[in-house]
Design a protein around this motif. Structure first.
Motif, PDB file in Angstrom:
ATOM      1  N   GLU A 234       0.822  -1.212   0.000  1.00  0.00           N
ATOM      2  CA  GLU A 234       0.000   0.000   0.000  1.00  0.00           C
ATOM      3  C   GLU A 234       0.855   1.261   0.000  1.00  0.00           C
ATOM      4  O   GLU A 234       0.519   2.272  -0.643  1.00  0.00           O
ATOM      5  CB  GLU A 234      -0.929  -0.010   1.216  1.00  0.00           C
ATOM      6  CG  GLU A 234      -1.897   1.162   1.286  1.00  0.00           C
ATOM      7  CD  GLU A 234      -2.925   1.166   0.169  1.00  0.00           C
ATOM      8  OE1 GLU A 234      -3.390   2.259  -0.207  1.00  0.00           O
ATOM      9  OE2 GLU A 234      -3.263   0.060  -0.323  1.00  0.00           O
ATOM     10  N   GLU A 235       1.972   1.231   0.707  1.00  0.00           N
ATOM     11  CA  GLU A 235       2.820   2.429   0.788  1.00  0.00           C
ATOM     12  C   GLU A 235       3.637   2.666  -0.487  1.00  0.00           C
ATOM     13  O   GLU A 235       4.236   3.746  -0.651  1.00  0.00           O
ATOM     14  CB  GLU A 235       3.760   2.347   1.993  1.00  0.00           C
ATOM     15  CG  GLU A 235       4.771   1.207   1.946  1.00  0.00           C
ATOM     16  CD  GLU A 235       4.224  -0.093   2.523  1.00  0.00           C
ATOM     17  OE1 GLU A 235       5.041  -1.022   2.723  1.00  0.00           O
ATOM     18  OE2 GLU A 235       3.003  -0.176   2.768  1.00  0.00           O
ATOM     19  N   GLU A 236       3.698   1.669  -1.359  1.00  0.00           N
ATOM     20  CA  GLU A 236       4.444   1.829  -2.610  1.00  0.00           C
ATOM     21  C   GLU A 236       3.530   2.480  -3.638  1.00  0.00           C
ATOM     22  O   GLU A 236       2.620   1.865  -4.193  1.00  0.00           O
ATOM     23  CB  GLU A 236       4.950   0.467  -3.092  1.00  0.00           C
ATOM     24  CG  GLU A 236       6.033  -0.096  -2.190  1.00  0.00           C
ATOM     25  CD  GLU A 236       6.416  -1.523  -2.548  1.00  0.00           C
ATOM     26  OE1 GLU A 236       5.623  -2.189  -3.240  1.00  0.00           O
ATOM     27  OE2 GLU A 236       7.500  -1.958  -2.129  1.00  0.00           O
ATOM     28  N   ARG A 237       3.768   3.744  -3.902  1.00  0.00           N
ATOM     29  CA  ARG A 237       2.934   4.543  -4.798  1.00  0.00           C
ATOM     30  C   ARG A 237       3.804   5.219  -5.852  1.00  0.00           C
ATOM     31  O   ARG A 237       5.018   5.331  -5.694  1.00  0.00           O
ATOM     32  CB  ARG A 237       2.164   5.601  -4.002  1.00  0.00           C
ATOM     33  CG  ARG A 237       1.259   5.037  -2.907  1.00  0.00           C
ATOM     34  CD  ARG A 237      -0.132   4.842  -3.417  1.00  0.00           C
ATOM     35  NE  ARG A 237      -1.052   4.280  -2.431  1.00  0.00           N
ATOM     36  CZ  ARG A 237      -2.371   4.467  -2.484  1.00  0.00           C
ATOM     37  NH1 ARG A 237      -2.908   5.214  -3.432  1.00  0.00           N
ATOM     38  NH2 ARG A 237      -3.154   3.907  -1.578  1.00  0.00           N
ATOM     39  N   LEU A 238       3.129   5.703  -6.880  1.00  0.00           N
ATOM     40  CA  LEU A 238       3.836   6.391  -7.971  1.00  0.00           C
ATOM     41  C   LEU A 238       3.185   7.749  -8.197  1.00  0.00           C
ATOM     42  O   LEU A 238       1.962   7.865  -8.261  1.00  0.00           O
ATOM     43  CB  LEU A 238       3.768   5.566  -9.256  1.00  0.00           C
ATOM     44  CG  LEU A 238       4.660   6.040 -10.406  1.00  0.00           C
ATOM     45  CD1 LEU A 238       6.130   5.875 -10.032  1.00  0.00           C
ATOM     46  CD2 LEU A 238       4.359   5.269 -11.683  1.00  0.00           C
ATOM     47  N   GLY A 239       4.015   8.787  -8.313  1.00  0.00           N
ATOM     48  CA  GLY A 239       3.532  10.128  -8.653  1.00  0.00           C
ATOM     49  C   GLY A 239       3.112  10.970  -7.475  1.00  0.00           C
ATOM     50  O   GLY A 239       2.317  11.908  -7.633  1.00  0.00           O
ATOM     51  N   ARG A 240       3.599  10.677  -6.273  1.00  0.00           N
ATOM     52  CA  ARG A 240       3.222  11.493  -5.116  1.00  0.00           C
ATOM     53  C   ARG A 240       3.589  12.960  -5.358  1.00  0.00           C
ATOM     54  O   ARG A 240       4.699  13.270  -5.782  1.00  0.00           O
ATOM     55  CB  ARG A 240       3.947  11.003  -3.864  1.00  0.00           C
ATOM     56  CG  ARG A 240       3.372   9.744  -3.244  1.00  0.00           C
ATOM     57  CD  ARG A 240       4.009   9.509  -1.882  1.00  0.00           C
ATOM     58  NE  ARG A 240       3.472   8.338  -1.217  1.00  0.00           N
ATOM     59  CZ  ARG A 240       4.012   7.135  -1.266  1.00  0.00           C
ATOM     60  NH1 ARG A 240       5.131   6.955  -1.962  1.00  0.00           N
ATOM     61  NH2 ARG A 240       3.464   6.121  -0.633  1.00  0.00           N
ATOM     62  N   CYS A 241       2.621  13.844  -5.040  1.00  0.00           N
ATOM     63  CA  CYS A 241       2.903  15.272  -5.160  1.00  0.00           C
ATOM     64  C   CYS A 241       1.913  16.046  -4.296  1.00  0.00           C
ATOM     65  O   CYS A 241       0.704  15.785  -4.337  1.00  0.00           O
ATOM     66  CB  CYS A 241       2.832  15.744  -6.608  1.00  0.00           C
ATOM     67  SG  CYS A 241       1.230  15.502  -7.389  1.00  0.00           S
ATOM     68  N   GLY A 242       2.432  16.980  -3.503  1.00  0.00           N
ATOM     69  CA  GLY A 242       1.568  17.770  -2.636  1.00  0.00           C
ATOM     70  C   GLY A 242       0.805  16.895  -1.670  1.00  0.00           C
ATOM     71  O   GLY A 242       1.368  16.046  -0.975  1.00  0.00           O
ATOM     72  N   GLU A 243      -0.509  17.092  -1.633  1.00  0.00           N
ATOM     73  CA  GLU A 243      -1.358  16.310  -0.749  1.00  0.00           C
ATOM     74  C   GLU A 243      -1.814  14.992  -1.382  1.00  0.00           C
ATOM     75  O   GLU A 243      -2.405  14.160  -0.680  1.00  0.00           O
ATOM     76  CB  GLU A 243      -2.598  17.147  -0.360  1.00  0.00           C
ATOM     77  CG  GLU A 243      -2.257  18.385   0.441  1.00  0.00           C
ATOM     78  CD  GLU A 243      -3.507  19.165   0.809  1.00  0.00           C
ATOM     79  OE1 GLU A 243      -4.609  18.745   0.375  1.00  0.00           O
ATOM     80  OE2 GLU A 243      -3.392  20.183   1.519  1.00  0.00           O
ATOM     81  N   TRP A 244      -1.529  14.823  -2.661  1.00  0.00           N
ATOM     82  CA  TRP A 244      -1.970  13.584  -3.331  1.00  0.00           C
ATOM     83  C   TRP A 244      -1.014  12.453  -2.970  1.00  0.00           C
ATOM     84  O   TRP A 244       0.207  12.581  -3.088  1.00  0.00           O
ATOM     85  CB  TRP A 244      -2.016  13.781  -4.848  1.00  0.00           C
ATOM     86  CG  TRP A 244      -2.663  12.630  -5.585  1.00  0.00           C
ATOM     87  CD1 TRP A 244      -3.917  12.164  -5.422  1.00  0.00           C
ATOM     88  CD2 TRP A 244      -2.061  11.823  -6.594  1.00  0.00           C
ATOM     89  NE1 TRP A 244      -4.166  11.114  -6.273  1.00  0.00           N
ATOM     90  CE2 TRP A 244      -3.033  10.886  -7.018  1.00  0.00           C
ATOM     91  CE3 TRP A 244      -0.814  11.791  -7.198  1.00  0.00           C
ATOM     92  CZ2 TRP A 244      -2.788   9.922  -7.994  1.00  0.00           C
ATOM     93  CZ3 TRP A 244      -0.574  10.850  -8.186  1.00  0.00           C
ATOM     94  CH2 TRP A 244      -1.554   9.917  -8.576  1.00  0.00           C
ATOM     95  N   GLU A 245      -1.558  11.350  -2.541  1.00  0.00           N
ATOM     96  CA  GLU A 245      -0.737  10.246  -2.031  1.00  0.00           C
ATOM     97  C   GLU A 245      -0.121   9.383  -3.125  1.00  0.00           C
ATOM     98  O   GLU A 245       0.698   8.506  -2.838  1.00  0.00           O
ATOM     99  CB  GLU A 245      -1.571   9.361  -1.112  1.00  0.00           C
ATOM    100  CG  GLU A 245      -2.783   8.744  -1.781  1.00  0.00           C
ATOM    101  CD  GLU A 245      -3.645   7.932  -0.821  1.00  0.00           C
ATOM    102  OE1 GLU A 245      -4.642   7.356  -1.278  1.00  0.00           O
ATOM    103  OE2 GLU A 245      -3.286   7.860   0.371  1.00  0.00           O
ATOM    104  N   GLY A 246      -0.509   9.590  -4.384  1.00  0.00           N
ATOM    105  CA  GLY A 246       0.058   8.820  -5.482  1.00  0.00           C
ATOM    106  C   GLY A 246      -0.844   7.680  -5.914  1.00  0.00           C
ATOM    107  O   GLY A 246      -1.834   7.345  -5.257  1.00  0.00           O
ATOM    108  N   ALA A 247      -0.506   7.076  -7.042  1.00  0.00           N
ATOM    109  CA  ALA A 247      -1.312   5.992  -7.598  1.00  0.00           C
ATOM    110  C   ALA A 247      -0.822   4.646  -7.072  1.00  0.00           C
ATOM    111  O   ALA A 247       0.393   4.432  -6.892  1.00  0.00           O
ATOM    112  CB  ALA A 247      -1.219   6.011  -9.126  1.00  0.00           C
TER     113      ALA A 247
END
Length: 310
Positions: free
Chosen positions: A250-263
């Motif tokens: 779950e913690e492995e995300r792509l594209g984190r930026c600002g308040e967005w947690e990523g895909a």
């Protein structure tokens, strides 16, 4: 008077009959066996030299080095037989061996255009491929090579309602809530013509792209792409036991930026026709897991409806 009497005596002498007395008598040399030659017990005539016993002389035992030396001399002195063209067998047909490919600089395929991304805001899932192939770049449509299984797997997994043609890739966002991009934008004949350094350097651009369009999830189409993302995010290479297909942590995300947690990240097998490690059934099983999730999210969203097409 005496001479006349002598001549008369000579003339009156009777002639002596001819004989072989004192000459060569052939009968003395003819073979006359004493035994019946047809008898089984007749002795065999043998040469006296054969019957003569040989002296008992012990020969010295040859040394191993002498044997090796004599053998090598024999091989070198023996002329090689020339093979006759008339007697040679017909050559066995050989399979065409594929020439190994290495890194290809961008200038090699600079005449080919880059493939345009198919993206839109807030998609359900964006597919991340390696890079466009020659057929794909020339046609301008994703996964255009006939041997590629991408469009087949999209249909069999439930991601699309039918098997789309590559020329329909532009309909993915509107009809299915899906998108497409690549980690490396330049085209090559195959993935081996890209370097790891080039792929790793492209991860930052990919992160920014996903952060801009903000899909719910990304589908990494191939192990090597996920390994590059892993190296850039974690600063080390992925261990063998750390790799798995399907949804990642779950913690492995792509594209984190600002308040967005990523895909969220889903890792699927490559769809290239050159990859034969997994069977088609195994590939369909991996992709079906993603299809089930997308179908569920479509129902929950309610805004993305798949058109039933024949």
């Amino acid at each position: 008077m005496d001479e006349q009497l002598k001549e008369e005596d000579v003339n009156n002498t009777d002639p002596v009959p001819a004989s072989f007395n004192g000459r060569l008598n052939l009968s003395s040399y003819t073979f006359s066996p004493k035994l019946d030659p047809t008898s089984q017990h007749a002795p065999l005539r043998r040469s006296p030299r054969i019957l003569k016993p040989e002296p008992d002389i012990k020969q010295p035992r040859p040394r191993l080095s002498d044997l090796v030396k004599s053998e090598s001399e024999t091989k070198s002195s023996t002329p090689k037989r020339k093979s006759s063209s008339n007697l040679s067998a017909s050559p066995t047909p050989r399979k065409k061996s594929r020439s190994p490919s290495g890194y290809a600089p961008p200038s090699k395929y600079s005449h080919l255009p880059e493939l345009q991304d198919v993206l839109a805001p807030n998609l359900l899932c964006v597919f991340i491929g390696l890079n466009p192939g020659i057929t794909t770049a020339a046609s301008g449509h994703a996964y255009a090579h006939p041997s590629n299984l991408f469009w087949k797997l999209l249909f069999s997994s439930g991601l699309t309602s039918r098997r789309l043609h590559p020329s329909e890739d532009g309909t993915l966002p509107e009809k299915y809530g899906l998108g497409n991009t690549n980690i490396v934008s330049r085209p090559t004949r195959n993935g081996s013509e890209l370097s790891k350094e080039e792929m790793d350097a492209s991860v930052q651009v990919l992160e920014e792209k996903i952060g801009k369009w903000k899909p719910e999830a990304v589908c990494v189409v191939g192990k090597s792409i996920w390994e590059s993302i892993w190296r850039k995010q974690k600063g080390r290479a992925m261990r063998k036991e750390e790799f798995r297909y399907g949804w990642q942590e779950e913690e492995e995300r792509l594209g984190r930026c600002g308040e967005w947690e990523g895909a969220r990240i889903f890792v699927a097998c490559t769809t290239s026709g050159l990859a034969a490690t997994l069977s088609v059934a195994e590939k369909e099983r991996i992709w079906r897991e993603l299809g089930v999730w997308v179908e569920k999210r479509r129902e929950e969203r309610g805004g993305v409806k798949i058109e039933d097409e024949a």
